[in-house]
Design a protein around this motif. Structure first.
Motif, PDB file in Angstrom:
ATOM      1  N   TYR B 255     -10.046  -7.768  24.628  1.00 15.10           N
ATOM      2  CA  TYR B 255      -9.697  -8.731  23.585  1.00 15.10           C
ATOM      3  C   TYR B 255     -10.519  -9.993  23.857  1.00 15.10           C
ATOM      4  CZ  TYR B 255      -6.957 -11.061  20.011  1.00 15.10           C
ATOM      5  OH  TYR B 255      -6.584 -11.688  18.855  1.00 15.10           O
ATOM      6  N   PRO B 256     -11.150 -10.553  22.831  1.00 17.46           N
ATOM      7  CA  PRO B 256     -12.030 -11.694  23.080  1.00 17.46           C
ATOM      8  C   PRO B 256     -11.285 -12.980  23.448  1.00 17.46           C
ATOM      9  CG  PRO B 256     -11.869 -11.264  20.721  1.00 17.46           C
ATOM     10  CD  PRO B 256     -11.126 -10.157  21.410  1.00 17.46           C
ATOM     11  N   PRO B 275     -10.909 -11.647  10.077  1.00 17.09           N
ATOM     12  CA  PRO B 275      -9.864 -10.715  10.522  1.00 17.09           C
ATOM     13  C   PRO B 275      -9.207 -11.129  11.841  1.00 17.09           C
ATOM     14  CG  PRO B 275     -11.742  -9.503   9.656  1.00 17.09           C
ATOM     15  CD  PRO B 275     -12.166 -10.950   9.769  1.00 17.09           C
ATOM     16  N   TRP B 276      -9.986 -11.688  12.774  1.00 18.99           N
ATOM     17  CA  TRP B 276      -9.419 -12.135  14.051  1.00 18.99           C
ATOM     18  C   TRP B 276      -8.512 -13.353  13.854  1.00 18.99           C
ATOM     19  CZ3 TRP B 276      -9.843  -9.229  18.359  1.00 18.99           C
ATOM     20  CH2 TRP B 276     -10.892  -8.315  18.428  1.00 18.99           C
ATOM     21  N   MET B 277      -8.817 -14.115  12.816  1.00 19.23           N
ATOM     22  CA  MET B 277      -8.076 -15.352  12.548  1.00 19.23           C
ATOM     23  C   MET B 277      -6.582 -15.064  12.322  1.00 19.23           C
ATOM     24  SD  MET B 277      -8.585 -18.580  12.493  1.00 19.23           S
ATOM     25  CE  MET B 277     -10.321 -18.995  12.292  1.00 19.23           C
ATOM     26  N   ARG B 278      -6.280 -13.849  11.853  1.00 24.02           N
ATOM     27  CA  ARG B 278      -4.870 -13.475  11.662  1.00 24.02           C
ATOM     28  C   ARG B 278      -4.063 -13.713  12.935  1.00 24.02           C
ATOM     29  NH1 ARG B 278      -7.029  -8.969   8.857  1.00 24.02           N
ATOM     30  NH2 ARG B 278      -6.707  -7.530  10.592  1.00 24.02           N
ATOM     31  N   ASP B 279      -4.635 -13.271  14.077  1.00 21.63           N
ATOM     32  CA  ASP B 279      -3.930 -13.425  15.355  1.00 21.63           C
ATOM     33  C   ASP B 279      -3.793 -14.886  15.741  1.00 21.63           C
ATOM     34  OD1 ASP B 279      -3.699 -10.735  15.513  1.00 21.63           O
ATOM     35  OD2 ASP B 279      -4.974 -10.463  17.276  1.00 21.63           O
ATOM     36  N   LYS B 280      -4.780 -15.675  15.353  1.00 24.16           N
ATOM     37  CA  LYS B 280      -4.752 -17.088  15.720  1.00 24.16           C
ATOM     38  C   LYS B 280      -3.743 -17.834  14.848  1.00 24.16           C
ATOM     39  CE  LYS B 280      -7.649 -20.970  16.814  1.00 24.16           C
ATOM     40  NZ  LYS B 280      -8.540 -21.323  17.889  1.00 24.16           N
ATOM     41  N   SER B 282      -1.206 -16.522  13.171  1.00 25.54           N
ATOM     42  CA  SER B 282       0.166 -16.026  13.356  1.00 25.54           C
ATOM     43  C   SER B 282       0.752 -16.445  14.704  1.00 25.54           C
ATOM     44  CB  SER B 282       0.174 -14.499  13.276  1.00 25.54           C
ATOM     45  OG  SER B 282      -0.443 -13.959  14.443  1.00 25.54           O
ATOM     46  N   GLY B 283      -0.098 -16.994  15.580  1.00 25.04           N
ATOM     47  CA  GLY B 283       0.412 -17.424  16.874  1.00 25.04           C
ATOM     48  C   GLY B 283       0.352 -16.331  17.938  1.00 25.04           C
ATOM     49  N   LYS B 284      -0.169 -15.168  17.580  1.00 25.03           N
ATOM     50  CA  LYS B 284      -0.277 -14.081  18.563  1.00 25.03           C
ATOM     51  C   LYS B 284      -1.318 -14.432  19.623  1.00 25.03           C
ATOM     52  CE  LYS B 284      -1.504  -9.238  18.972  1.00 25.03           C
ATOM     53  NZ  LYS B 284      -2.220  -8.145  18.335  1.00 25.03           N
ATOM     54  N   LYS B 285      -2.366 -15.124  19.208  1.00 22.68           N
ATOM     55  CA  LYS B 285      -3.438 -15.504  20.149  1.00 22.68           C
ATOM     56  C   LYS B 285      -3.923 -16.901  19.780  1.00 22.68           C
ATOM     57  CE  LYS B 285      -6.780 -14.520  23.223  1.00 22.68           C
ATOM     58  NZ  LYS B 285      -6.610 -14.180  24.636  1.00 22.68           N
ATOM     59  N   PRO B 286      -3.049 -17.925  19.979  1.00 24.51           N
ATOM     60  CA  PRO B 286      -3.386 -19.274  19.488  1.00 24.51           C
ATOM     61  C   PRO B 286      -4.603 -19.890  20.191  1.00 24.51           C
ATOM     62  CG  PRO B 286      -1.382 -19.313  20.830  1.00 24.51           C
ATOM     63  CD  PRO B 286      -1.727 -17.879  20.627  1.00 24.51           C
ATOM     64  N   ASP B 287      -4.891 -19.449  21.416  1.00 22.51           N
ATOM     65  CA  ASP B 287      -5.990 -20.082  22.150  1.00 22.51           C
ATOM     66  C   ASP B 287      -7.318 -19.353  21.985  1.00 22.51           C
ATOM     67  OD1 ASP B 287      -5.028 -17.891  23.435  1.00 22.51           O
ATOM     68  OD2 ASP B 287      -5.275 -18.709  25.458  1.00 22.51           O
ATOM     69  N   LEU B 288      -7.381 -18.416  21.055  1.00 25.54           N
ATOM     70  CA  LEU B 288      -8.651 -17.742  20.780  1.00 25.54           C
ATOM     71  C   LEU B 288      -9.674 -18.796  20.342  1.00 25.54           C
ATOM     72  CD1 LEU B 288     -10.446 -15.266  20.225  1.00 25.54           C
ATOM     73  CD2 LEU B 288      -9.324 -15.032  18.005  1.00 25.54           C
ATOM     74  N   GLN B 289     -10.799 -18.839  21.065  1.00 30.86           N
ATOM     75  CA  GLN B 289     -11.818 -19.857  20.783  1.00 30.86           C
ATOM     76  C   GLN B 289     -12.863 -19.273  19.837  1.00 30.86           C
ATOM     77  OE1 GLN B 289     -13.662 -21.216  24.407  1.00 30.86           O
ATOM     78  NE2 GLN B 289     -14.607 -23.000  23.424  1.00 30.86           N
ATOM     79  N   ILE B 290     -13.066 -19.937  18.723  1.00 28.19           N
ATOM     80  CA  ILE B 290     -14.008 -19.416  17.726  1.00 28.19           C
ATOM     81  C   ILE B 290     -15.069 -20.473  17.462  1.00 28.19           C
ATOM     82  CG2 ILE B 290     -14.251 -18.576  15.365  1.00 28.19           C
ATOM     83  CD1 ILE B 290     -11.426 -17.494  15.507  1.00 28.19           C
TER      84      ILE B 290
END
Lengths: 455, 455
Positions: B255-256, B275-280, B282-290
């Protein structure tokens, strides 16, 4: 939705190359020493090649394991994809089923990388610091440049001048991967200098560029020579194409009636057909039709002698028993630079002699018609070399249209034509013409074929 | 043997595009009519686009089914491969894990074909016979040429002159697929003629080429306009990239932590990240850096205004709320022609505004250093546009080397650079230089941004 691509999972990538020598109905004629006329030994080749490759040349093992270091690099682009050419079938309105195995996704753009990586690896392992080679269209030179860059080996490429001028991007590609590339004939070798004296505008030929690269390798201790086609070990490395395709055709629940590939030195063709040849030799599929395609202007398989001849213009290589137009023959400057070679891989020549394959020659305009039909249906821009095979695949598909047969045609698609667009542009402006069979030049060159009795 | 490529089986190819508008924390600002300053309606766009695309532009459906005819063509090259860049990691000596999703295997060489096929299809369905478009580096023009050839629609491409001159092969490619390509500014439109009068040597810009293509489309009944980036429906079509990647990263059991992509108009970047933004979101992966990456010389995300502006130089398009350097800004002639655009997709701009992504700008020499590092490790020749993202992926991997963190970096690799080798050659001969931020030109262009209150 109809499936049109078959991926082979990386864990299913073949881990052995296939050595057809073990399964040949008759053994290959030996390679002869040009001085003594006697079969050569490994030591005769040692100044040019690492011992592992020399052993592969005459191996009696059916399967040769692909070293892990090579597998690891193969896995950066392999397995390559098998495609079904639905759009081409539709455009031709044929009942034939056309599959193509596409080697154009390798970083260097063609099948050549399969052996380039292997050759760079074995040379590096033997402590070699530098490799000299020739290239026609540039597919081989850029593949070796990349192979060498993986193993930190220096690379010098003698590029046939006509291709060097037609395809400047190929040179840049080689330089990007760290190689040095000069047009051949070059002033860097005796063979090159002599030719330039006789014929300053000489367009060059693969045979001449080989002379230059061999001379370069012989004259330096840290340098070996590397050949991108013709030799047994090169075809061996390419068998990964056919081995993968066998698995993928099984996935597609299909079996070819016809396999088509273009031939320059025979490595792409050999790489695809040798694994399939097992079924033909064993009698499992005796009527499998295997067709090699060459240019009308350089027709060694259809018009050449089957004789011992040199691999290069200057007569520096050992003598190979093969179909040849004479090692001094310089083919017309067709756009498929990779097919401008006077000889043919001994294995492919031998299979032809045994009646296991058939050979066809096609004209350049028909080849480009086929390339455009492919580009405008499948979208893929194919190398002019590959387009020779496309031409015959289309011919066969059109025969099926007439006969109503739904034959399965498998096309060995050796690489993309992204660096051949100058030729595409010439086609669009009507500048692509045919060259007739250069009868007189071939006759003269045939006279230069050395007089060696086949045992 | 370590796996380094993940194929997604064709039966698992996503069959829906993802419409992020439904999931945005705040809705997108409306598109405004340049005359009235009021939100536009579908009928305002009808002279330019088929109704299906206009509907997609403002759709309230989360998933939009990919029509079978489009799926069928996607299947000639999709799903594309996810790679692990082991060799680059090793060359950088980093603990980071670098994955890249490679769109360069599409027949046109980039992600652009994803929307080109869709746009050609919807236009054809509405009875349109001809499409006019602009192209920067030529990636979009050649993709649309190919898309149109699949559906037998005529295609006219206005190609930014600097790219037209730098990349002759791109023009040949378009012609091979049957399109007509002219350098922009051209004498074929009022917008082109006016610019040529003022500035005969004008290198052109995407904004200007858009003016020409829009004018062409408006002036002919049988012709529509097509845009290769920026608009919501274009990003929508590109989401197949991200949807595939989500499945493939799962296959790779990864997972990135960071996702990187270059931005010109934002379609490649959007296609990967939405598509990845969904996780960000929704709070599933809030710290995903884009991270979006743009050139220092055309830094709309890092230095532009967030304002209503035109999409083209002549001010013919509706007004979009976006990051912009001013629609009259003509960026310096960097080699990444596809990034020479003054504005940014409203969706990407909005996400930036909401703090969901971060933006970086990089210099051209660093970009080419990165391109060469990638070519000499992974072997792949990348487009200069893509190389902007490679630069930041490498920067992040080197930060990991310092910190010792084994972050997972996902790179959106938008396409190959086979037609950009002139730029590679310039790098090799030391001719690639940096352009500083064109402060004065931007200041002037910013003054031309129309004065429209945001709602």
């Amino acid at each position: 939705m109809k499936r049109s691509m078959w991926f082979l999972d990386q864990k299913d990538m073949p881990v052995n190359w296939y050595n057809i020598q073990v399964d040949l109905p008759e053994p290959l004629p030996p390679v002869l020493h040009p001085g003594t006329g006697k079969p050569i030994g490994p030591e005769d080749l040692a100044p040019l090649f690492p011992m592992e490759l020399i052993k592969q040349e005459v191996s009696t093992e059916r399967w040769i394991e692909i070293p892990e270091e090579i597998q690891e690099i193969y896995l950066t682009w392999r397995p390559t994809v098998l495609h079904r050419a639905y759009k081409l079938e539709k455009a031709l309105d044929t009942p034939a089923r056309i599959y193509y195995k596409y080697e154009g996704t390798s970083q260097a753009g063609s099948h050549k990388l399969n052996t380039a990586v292997a050759q760079a690896y074995y040379n590096k392992k033997e402590g070699i610091k530098r490799i000299a080679t020739e290239t026609g269209a540039g597919q081989w030179g850029s593949a070796l440049a990349m192979g060498c860059s993986f193993f930190d080996v220096e690379c010098k490429v003698y590029m046939v001048r006509i291709s060097h001028d037609q395809k400047p991007y190929r040179r840049i590609l080689m330089e990007t991967w760290g190689a040095k590339c000069v047009p051949s004939p070059s002033p860097d070798t005796n063979a090159g200098r002599e030719m330039l004296k006789k014929w300053p505008d000489c367009p060059g030929s693969l045979g001449l560029a080989i002379s230059e690269a061999v001379e370069d390798a012989i004259s330096r201790d840290d340098t070996h020579y590397s050949l991108g086609s013709v030799l047994n070990h090169v075809l061996l490395h390419q068998t990964i194409i056919g081995e993968e395709t066998i698995k993928q055709m099984e996935m597609a629940d299909a079996y070819p009636d016809i396999i088509v590939g273009c031939v320059g030195g025979g490595s792409n063709f050999g790489g695809m057909i040798l694994p399939w040849m097992r079924d033909k030799i064993s009698g499992k599929k005796p009527d499998l039709q295997i067709i090699s395609v060459e240019p009308e202007s350089c027709p060694k398989m259809t018009r050449g002698k089957y004789a011992y001849d040199f691999g290069d213009v200057a007569g520096m290589t050992p003598l190979l028993k093969m179909h040849t137009l004479g090692h001094t023959f310089i083919p017309p400057a067709i756009h498929a630079g990779g097919l401008r070679y006077h000889g043919m891989a001994p294995i492919v020549s031998h299979l032809n002699r045994l009646g296991l394959i058939e050979a066809r020659a096609v004209h350049q305009t028909g080849v480009f018609d086929a390339a455009f039909a492919f580009a405008r249906s499948e979208g893929v821009i194919s190398a002019p070399e590959t387009s020779h095979a496309i031409k015959v695949a289309i011919d066969e598909a059109l025969k099926c249209k007439e006969s109503g047969e739904a034959k399965t045609i498998l096309l060995a698609h050796s690489g993309h034509g992204h660096f051949d667009l100058t030729s595409y542009s010439k086609y669009l402006s009507g500048e692509i013409t045919d060259y007739s069979y250069p009868e007189e030049e071939v006759r003269k060159a045939m006279e230069e074929i050395p007089d060696v009795a086949s045992e």
